[in-house]
Design a protein around this motif. Structure first.
Motif, short mmCIF file in Angstrom:
data_model
loop_
_atom_site.label_atom_id
_atom_site.label_comp_id
_atom_site.label_asym_id
_atom_site.label_seq_id
_atom_site.Cartn_x
_atom_site.Cartn_y
_atom_site.Cartn_z
N LEU A 25 15.36 4.69 -83.35
CA LEU A 25 15.75 5.20 -82.08
C LEU A 25 15.40 6.96 -82.29
O LEU A 25 15.26 7.47 -81.32
CB LEU A 25 17.08 5.04 -82.16
N VAL A 26 15.22 7.64 -83.56
CA VAL A 26 15.18 8.69 -83.54
C VAL A 26 13.65 9.26 -82.72
O VAL A 26 13.61 10.30 -81.98
CB VAL A 26 15.29 9.10 -85.27
N ASN A 30 13.65 10.93 -79.17
CA ASN A 30 13.08 12.13 -79.27
C ASN A 30 14.06 13.42 -79.62
O ASN A 30 14.39 14.43 -78.92
CB ASN A 30 12.37 12.95 -77.84
N MET A 31 14.72 13.34 -80.49
CA MET A 31 15.76 13.89 -81.12
C MET A 31 15.36 15.35 -81.84
O MET A 31 14.08 15.32 -82.32
CB MET A 31 16.87 13.06 -82.35
N SER A 32 16.34 16.15 -82.17
CA SER A 32 15.70 17.35 -82.73
C SER A 32 15.80 16.91 -84.47
O SER A 32 15.81 15.98 -84.84
CB SER A 32 17.13 18.62 -82.97
N ARG A 33 14.79 18.04 -84.92
CA ARG A 33 14.39 17.68 -86.17
C ARG A 33 15.46 17.51 -87.35
O ARG A 33 15.50 16.59 -88.03
CB ARG A 33 13.63 18.75 -86.86
N ALA A 34 16.64 18.43 -87.13
CA ALA A 34 17.77 18.30 -88.00
C ALA A 34 18.47 16.99 -87.94
O ALA A 34 19.07 16.28 -88.71
CB ALA A 34 18.57 19.57 -87.80
N THR A 35 18.72 16.86 -86.44
CA THR A 35 19.39 14.86 -86.25
C THR A 35 18.72 14.19 -86.85
O THR A 35 19.12 13.26 -87.40
CB THR A 35 19.71 15.23 -84.69
N GLY A 36 17.36 14.14 -86.62
CA GLY A 36 16.57 12.90 -86.95
C GLY A 36 16.48 13.13 -88.39
O GLY A 36 16.63 11.82 -88.94
N PHE A 40 17.74 9.75 -90.62
CA PHE A 40 16.93 9.00 -91.64
C PHE A 40 17.44 9.14 -92.95
O PHE A 40 17.48 8.15 -93.69
CB PHE A 40 15.24 9.95 -91.62
N ILE A 41 17.87 9.97 -93.35
CA ILE A 41 18.65 10.16 -94.85
C ILE A 41 19.45 9.16 -95.02
O ILE A 41 19.76 8.45 -95.88
CB ILE A 41 18.82 11.74 -95.19
N VAL A 42 20.59 9.39 -93.89
CA VAL A 42 21.82 8.56 -94.00
C VAL A 42 21.51 6.91 -93.92
O VAL A 42 22.05 6.26 -94.85
CB VAL A 42 22.84 8.68 -93.04
N THR A 43 20.48 6.73 -93.04
CA THR A 43 20.25 5.28 -93.21
C THR A 43 19.38 4.83 -94.05
O THR A 43 19.53 3.47 -94.78
CB THR A 43 19.39 5.05 -91.69
N ALA A 44 18.67 5.79 -94.91
CA ALA A 44 17.76 5.05 -96.18
C ALA A 44 18.62 4.93 -97.07
O ALA A 44 18.37 4.03 -97.87
CB ALA A 44 16.81 6.39 -96.14
#
Length: 95
Positions: A25-26, A30-36, A40-44
């Motif tokens: 969904l990121v 089209n989320m910002s780089r910091a939010t994306g 990514f890190i949390v889901t990973a």
């Protein structure tokens, strides 16, 4: 008695699909780089934990303490490597 239906593995698979969809969904929103990157890190990390516990059966053996100790040590070494590289290459630390 063993279960005939692997409910734990099915729930782990469904959770892995949900985490993958959340990371996807990121891109679509089209989320910002910091939010994306945060998503990514949390889901990973959550997905790595699910894979370790559900599919690699880390808690089902007698030596689960040594498995998790090795995992914590590997994470520690990985963080030292990443932050050491950032320190030297990006943040400009000079010896």
């Amino acid at each position: 008695m063993r279960e005939l239906f692997p409910a734990k593995q099915v729930w782990g698979f469904v959770l892995s699909l949900v985490l993958t969809a959340a990371a996807l969904l990121v891109y679509f929103f089209n989320m910002s780089r910091a939010t994306g990157m945060t998503i990514f890190i949390v889901t990973a990390f959550i997905q790595a934990f699910v894979q370790l516990v559900v599919f690699m059966h880390a808690r089902e053996t007698d030596d689960s303490k040594s498995i998790f100790a090795t995992l914590y040590y590997a994470i520690f070494i990985a963080l030292i490597t990443v932050f050491g590289t950032l320190l030297c290459m990006i943040w400009g630390w000079k010896y």
